[in-house]
Design an enzyme around this catalytic site. Structure first.
Site, mmCIF file in Angstrom:
data_model
loop_
_atom_site.group_PDB
_atom_site.id
_atom_site.type_symbol
_atom_site.label_atom_id
_atom_site.label_comp_id
_atom_site.label_asym_id
_atom_site.label_seq_id
_atom_site.Cartn_x
_atom_site.Cartn_y
_atom_site.Cartn_z
ATOM 1 N N GLY A 1 -66.456 107.703 57.102
ATOM 2 C CA GLY A 1 -67.673 108.441 57.443
ATOM 3 C C GLY A 1 -67.322 109.829 57.926
ATOM 4 N N ALA A 2 -66.297 109.893 58.779
ATOM 5 C CA ALA A 2 -65.854 111.164 59.336
ATOM 6 C C ALA A 2 -64.523 110.960 60.037
ATOM 7 C CB ALA A 2 -66.890 111.676 60.344
ATOM 8 N N MET A 3 -63.865 112.067 60.366
ATOM 9 C CA MET A 3 -62.571 111.973 61.051
ATOM 10 C C MET A 3 -62.484 113.067 62.100
ATOM 11 S SD MET A 3 -59.632 110.659 61.507
ATOM 12 C CE MET A 3 -58.554 111.322 62.773
ATOM 13 N N GLU A 4 -62.070 112.661 63.300
ATOM 14 C CA GLU A 4 -62.195 113.523 64.480
ATOM 15 C C GLU A 4 -61.082 114.533 64.679
ATOM 16 O OE1 GLU A 4 -61.670 110.146 64.574
ATOM 17 O OE2 GLU A 4 -60.134 109.642 66.045
ATOM 18 N N ASN A 5 -60.362 114.946 63.629
ATOM 19 C CA ASN A 5 -59.265 115.923 63.796
ATOM 20 C C ASN A 5 -59.657 116.974 64.837
ATOM 21 O OD1 ASN A 5 -58.136 114.788 61.303
ATOM 22 N ND2 ASN A 5 -59.817 115.898 60.341
ATOM 23 N N HIS B 1 -70.414 110.613 67.587
ATOM 24 C CA HIS B 1 -69.202 109.782 67.634
ATOM 25 C C HIS B 1 -67.952 110.658 67.577
ATOM 26 C CE1 HIS B 1 -66.936 105.994 66.554
ATOM 27 N NE2 HIS B 1 -66.103 106.897 66.051
ATOM 28 N N GLU B 2 -67.924 111.554 66.613
ATOM 29 C CA GLU B 2 -66.704 112.367 66.425
ATOM 30 C C GLU B 2 -66.496 113.355 67.565
ATOM 31 O OE1 GLU B 2 -64.838 111.198 64.247
ATOM 32 O OE2 GLU B 2 -66.362 109.978 63.255
ATOM 33 N N GLU C 1 -55.289 109.921 59.752
ATOM 34 C CA GLU C 1 -55.358 108.692 60.534
ATOM 35 C C GLU C 1 -55.465 107.483 59.597
ATOM 36 O OE1 GLU C 1 -58.698 107.915 63.127
ATOM 37 O OE2 GLU C 1 -57.400 106.924 64.562
ATOM 38 N N GLU D 1 -61.933 104.082 69.836
ATOM 39 C CA GLU D 1 -63.122 103.779 69.040
ATOM 40 C C GLU D 1 -64.235 103.097 69.823
ATOM 41 O OE1 GLU D 1 -63.438 105.269 66.526
ATOM 42 O OE2 GLU D 1 -61.439 105.676 65.742
HETATM 43 ZN ZN ZN Z 1 -64.089 106.933 65.606
#
Ligand code: ZN
Length: 1029
Positions: A441-445, A476-477, A307, A499
């Site tokens: 911070g993180a990625m929601e794959n 969040h993720e 992303e 988001e």
């Molecule tokens: Zn997000």
């Protein structure tokens, strides 16, 4: 998208909107108009992409961009007066070389051929334009002739306008001339085979794309970036597969295959592409990463971050969120490694080479390319079954013990979301993976969420405040698995649908499931930050209707307005609608659009359909389609209360004041009933002015109950005076959030010039009796920012008086804090803020801040940063901390030590950390934005850091793409404390010389606006401060 790891809560705090379209425009300036008929034909068939969404770059853009700075690249090396030199500091790292040609931005620049038109071309271009215009006018005025097929069809068709296509890499014409893909072909399934080599840091791949033709077309255009296509074959239906030629247009990261005959609507085709590439050395695409294991040996791994637009760096694909498809992934690995992807592993095959090939199940759901992910590493995991989903947390083997809290939290939240949304998480497994090198911070794959180690791993003994950070990111993720993955925004201009929701849910789910984490205060702080950001002229609407096309424009969408204002608006809407309607509407929205893409209006329609009162669309459009938010001014005569709304716009140079109006759900309480939720009354202000009636006996009114509305209130002199009196009489007459809201609003009004700083100080007088976290942290953060501005202006006498003021008002409270273990998160938050200020403002505190604590067995987690930072001010202890930084395996502790190291005032250490951070290694490059923001707060740091950023800009944008959040953060932290004309001109000069390497970023506009506002604030308030402090 990835939530920033730079802060504990919320995501972003930087945004500005470029008013000029930019980039990708040189190429088109001298082109003829594209073949509109042909493009429209290609665009209509695919419902997810409307023809009018394929936006053309305005022809005038190039001129406008050029107008910003006519200097050549060399000019950036101008001998500007270094701020550090002004202070007599020597800046060591001045020799770094610029390499503009290697910046990721430059890679996308159009060919030089078109970027430097000769005068002759200009004349020819103007001639053609005049000719075309004359022909159009002649046709128009021809008697009986219209632009319909029936009218002048013949005349028109005899002079067709050919689209102007760019040149491919091989010199042939590329058959497409838009940055967005044509919608004539839809991918249905991808079959991906990848063979990474972790020794040579390269990989080969084969991508087989099954697709259907939605509209007759002679071309297939898709994305590919930095991949060398070695072979391509194409098959239509049951025909024999044939080899085809692939053309590439690098500036837009597109490849294409052209055909002599039309591919016909409804046909099914298969495009197979073999390719090779290097594993990326930045943080996106399929990239390599490494860490040292407990024996000190270097271990390598490969992971992905796609992303927003980097899937194209790992496999050729239709890399736009509306092109959803299914995926089947195969990855080859050496024994000793594991592989992970979105889906569970289906089988493993031993290849003749001795390598192993893991095949994953085909995704059962359609998903966007940016959500695909895969990892090759030697990680270990812990696992639990939660309602038919296998939840696992992966880390490097050394940190397995730090994964339990994440597993517990993810399990609880998965159950919560499954129940709340009435739709079960659709995959059979959910992995949460801590990656040693990870920028966001993180990625929601989908099914394979990736995190920074600091966002996922925490020791069991860590403080609740450290755990709060992990819970925030996980919540969040996980929310994205529904908002983003199941239902995806159609295009990046509506990114807030992903988001804003994920941010809203991260706080809401935790407040419900983990009330002990006290997220209410954090969410309030997030709303205050969003208001600050949105009060600038450079802000943008939550749902952007203007151009969001280039990679930089897409990256810039990941900002505070998208995340934090988005979440704030959802909270306002939720608290305005009757009980249950918000949830019902969301369930309807998720159910209706599962597996597909949406625009903002789809959300409002779903929410309107379940309600009975005012259309949600009518109200929410006023909040999502226009910039900014309202200021509500209250004036009262007896029982008549007049409310007036206007745009709350901070402006240093009489920027246009808009006539925007909002449908404001104004809430209020009064002296007879002021703190319980049942006291709240509501009045919708739709017009510029309206009157509401209250009883004459009402002594005062407090508006925006609990600050759940996205607006600021001005009570007038009398209104403020009665509220201040009420607070001085009984502090508990208002909730802590309402008290924080008053403090926030009065500081904001002071910046707007509506109240004097004396009035601000009047209100703060009540705060000597304040003990609650929300109002105190708001007051202290506002005072700190004033303090830092004065400090940076070297107003030493005022700085000293400010310290006395802060100590006078809050010293007693600081004294009353203890240094032992504290369970309440809210008290930890307050204590850490108070003691950090104590240690900065009062030298007598150093004993407590450092000597006393370092000999204790364990420093409480919430106080580690202040203890370490105080220690870091001594050379010797700074070196000890450096050793501790290299050896600790506790990520939260490591981060606090780094912040302490960066807080040093020693110029040599500052320069060393910056250089090491940029280089990577002992200090990872991913930490550079955090290092820079920490340093910027200190006096020595803030000037050195600004010089460092200027001198190393090209290397910085190699690591962090132009427009990305880290760049937004770096610009904000290095410039937001300037308040002089000299600095304004220097910042302006530096960025305008960057041209396509960043001059057009919204964050640059925001930086300039902020400096001007700081200047104005100083001009207005320095005299007051000299009198009253
Ligand atoms: Zn997000």
């Amino acid at each position: 998208m990835p939530c920033s790891a730079d802060r504990q809560s919320g995501c972003f705090h930087s945004n500005t909107r470029a008013s000029l379209p930019r980039n990708m425009i040189e190429n088109s300036m001298f082109e003829e108009e594209p073949d509109v008929v042909d493009l429209a034909k290609d665009s209509t068939a695919f419902p997810a992409l409307e023809p009018d969404e394929v936006v053309y770059e305005p022809r005038s853009s190039r001129l406008l961009v050029r107008g910003l700075g006519e200097n050549d690249l060399d000019d950036e090396e101008e001998d500007y007066e270094s701020s550090a030199r002004l202070l007599g500091m020597s800046f060591i790292n001045r020799s770094s070389t610029h390499n503009p040609s290697s910046s990721p931005y430059n890679r996308q620049a159009p060919p030089r051929l078109c970027s430097c038109p000769s005068a002759r071309m200009l004349v020819v271009g103007v001639f053609i334009l005049v000719l075309v215009a004359s022909m159009a006018m002649a046709l128009y005025f021809l008697p009986g002739c219209t632009f319909t097929k029936a009218g002048c069809g013949k005349a028109n068709s005899s002079t067709p306008m050919e689209p102007s296509y760019p040149n491919s890499t091989n010199g042939e014409l590329f058959p497409w001339n838009e940055i967005r893909l044509p919608a004539s072909v839809r991918p249905v399934n991808y079959d991906l085979s990848l063979t990474p080599n972790l020794t040579s840091m390269t990989f080969t791949g084969r991508t087989v794309i099954n697709m259907t033709i939605l509209h007759d077309t002679k071309r297939i255009v898709l994305h590919s970036s930095e991949l060398i296509i070695t072979k391509a074959t194409f098959q239509v239906g049951e025909d024999k597969s044939v080899e085809v030629k692939v053309l590439e247009y690098k500036p837009w990261q597109q490849i294409a295959v052209s055909f002599l005959e039309d591919l016909k609507v409804g046909q099914v085709c298969v495009l197979t592409l073999d390719y090779a590439a290097n594993l990326s050395h930045t943080y996106d695409g399929f990239y390599n990463s490494s860490y040292n294991d407990k024996t000190g040996a270097k271990r390598v791994l490969a992971a992905t971050q796609f992303e927003p637009q980097a899937a194209r760096k790992a496999f050729p694909c239709f890399d736009e969120p509306a092109f959803k498809a299914t995926f089947l992934v195969r990855i080859t690995r050496e024994p000793g490694y594991i592989t992970l992807s979105n889906m569970p592993q289906a089988k493993t095959t031993t290849l003749p080479s001795g390598l192993l090939e893991d095949e994953f199940e085909q995704t059962g759901v359609n998903m966007s390319t940016y959500l695909v992910a895969f990892i090759v590493a030697n990680f270990t995991s812990i696992t639990r079954n939660v309602s038919n989903t296998l939840v696992s947390v992966y880390s490097v083997p050394e940190k397995k013990e730090h994964t339990h809290y994440a597993l517990d939290t993810a399990s609880t939240l998965l159950h919560f979301y499954n129940t709340f949304f009435h739709i079960d998480y659709p995959l059979r497994k959910l992995d949460l993976v801590a990656i040693p090198d990870f920028l966001a911070g993180a990625m929601e794959n989908w099914g394979l969420i990736t995190f920074r180690e600091t966002s996922l791993l925490v020791g069991n003994q860590s403080s609740p405040l450290d755990k709060q950070l992990i819970a925030n990111v996980v919540a969040h993720e996980l929310a994205h698995q529904w908002f983003g993955n199941l239902v995806t925004m159609r295009w990046w201009n509506d990114l807030w649908l992903n988001e804003g929701f994920a941010t809203y849910w991260q706080y809401t789910s935790l407040m419900t499931e983990f009330p002990q984490l006290d997220l209410g205060n954090v969410f309030l702080g997030v709303r205050f930050k969003a208001l600050a950001k949105d009060s600038l002229n450079s802000s943008h609407p939550v749902s952007v209707s203007s151009q969001v096309t280039t990679p930089e424009q897409v990256s810039e969408m990941f900002d505070s307005v998208t995340y934090e204002k988005g979440a704030s608006l959802l909270l306002m809407l939720k608290t305005t609608l009757p009980d249950g309607q918000f949830r019902k509407g969301l369930i309807k929205y998720l159910d209706k659009y599962r597996g597909s893409n949406t625009v903002t209006e789809d959300l409002w329609n779903s929410l309107t359909q379940v309600g009975v009162q005012e259309s949600v669309s009518d109200m929410m459009r006023t909040w999502t389609l226009q910039n900014g938010f309202p200021l509500v001014t209250v004036s009262r005569k007896g029982g008549h209360v007049t409310l007036t709304q206007e745009h709350f716009l901070l402006s240093a140079d009489n920027a246009t004041h808009t006539s925007n109006l909002w449908h404001i759900p104004v809430t209020y309480v009064n002296d007879s009933c002021s703190s319980a939720p049942s006291c709240r009354q509501i009045f919708t202000l739709r017009n510029k002015t309206a009157t509401l009636n209250v009883s004459d006996s009402v002594k005062w009114l407090k508006f925006n109950y609990m600050n759940t509305g996205f607006y600021i209130v001005h009570y007038g002199d009398e209104g403020w005076a009665t509220l201040i009196d009420a607070l001085k009489t009984d502090i508990n007459t208002l909730t802590p959030h309402d008290r924080a809201s008053l403090i926030h609003n009065i500081f904001a009004l002071s910046r707007l010039g509506r109240v004097s700083f004396r009035q601000v100080l009047n209100l703060l007088d009540y705060a000597t009796n304040e003990t609650e976290t929300a109002p105190l942290t708001e007051a202290l953060s506002q005072l700190s920012s004033v303090y830092r501005l004065l400090d940076k202006r070297q107003e030493q006498r005022l700085v000293a008086r400010m310290k006395v003021y802060i100590w006078g008002h809050f010293g007693q409270l600081m004294d009353s804090q203890d240094w032992g273990e504290e369970e309440s998160v809210s008290k930890q938050e307050l204590r850490s803020v108070l003691l950090e200020m104590a240690c900065i403002y009062n030298k007598e505190y150093i004993y407590f801040c450092w000597f006393k604590n370092i000999y204790t067995f364990k420093i409480p987690g919430d106080l580690q940063r202040v203890v370490f930072s105080t220690a870091a001010q001594s050379d010797l202890r700074w070196l000890s901390l450096m050793e501790a930084y290299s050896s600790t395996t506790y990520d939260s502790e490591k981060r606090k030590i780094l912040q302490a190291l960066a807080s040093t005032q020693d110029p040599q250490s500052i320069v060393w950390i910056l250089s090491t951070g940029l280089e990577g290694g002992i200090i990872q490059t991913q930490e550079l934005p955090l290092v820079i923001s920490t340093m910027s707060d200190g006096f020595a740091g803030h000037l050195l850091v600004w010089d460092f950023v200027k001198e190393n800009w090209d290397r910085i944008i190699e690591k962090f793409p132009v427009g990305s959040y880290p760049i937004q953060s770096i610009i904000k932290s290095t410039t937001s404390q300037f308040s002089t004309q000299t600095h304004l001109e220097e910042v302006q000069g530096f960025f305008s010389n960057l041209k396509e390497r960043g001059s057009q970023m919204r964050s640059v506009q925001e930086a300039l606006e902020t400096i001007r506002l700081n200047q104005l604030w100083m001009d207005r308030n320095l005299p007051t401060l000299r009198i009253w402090l």
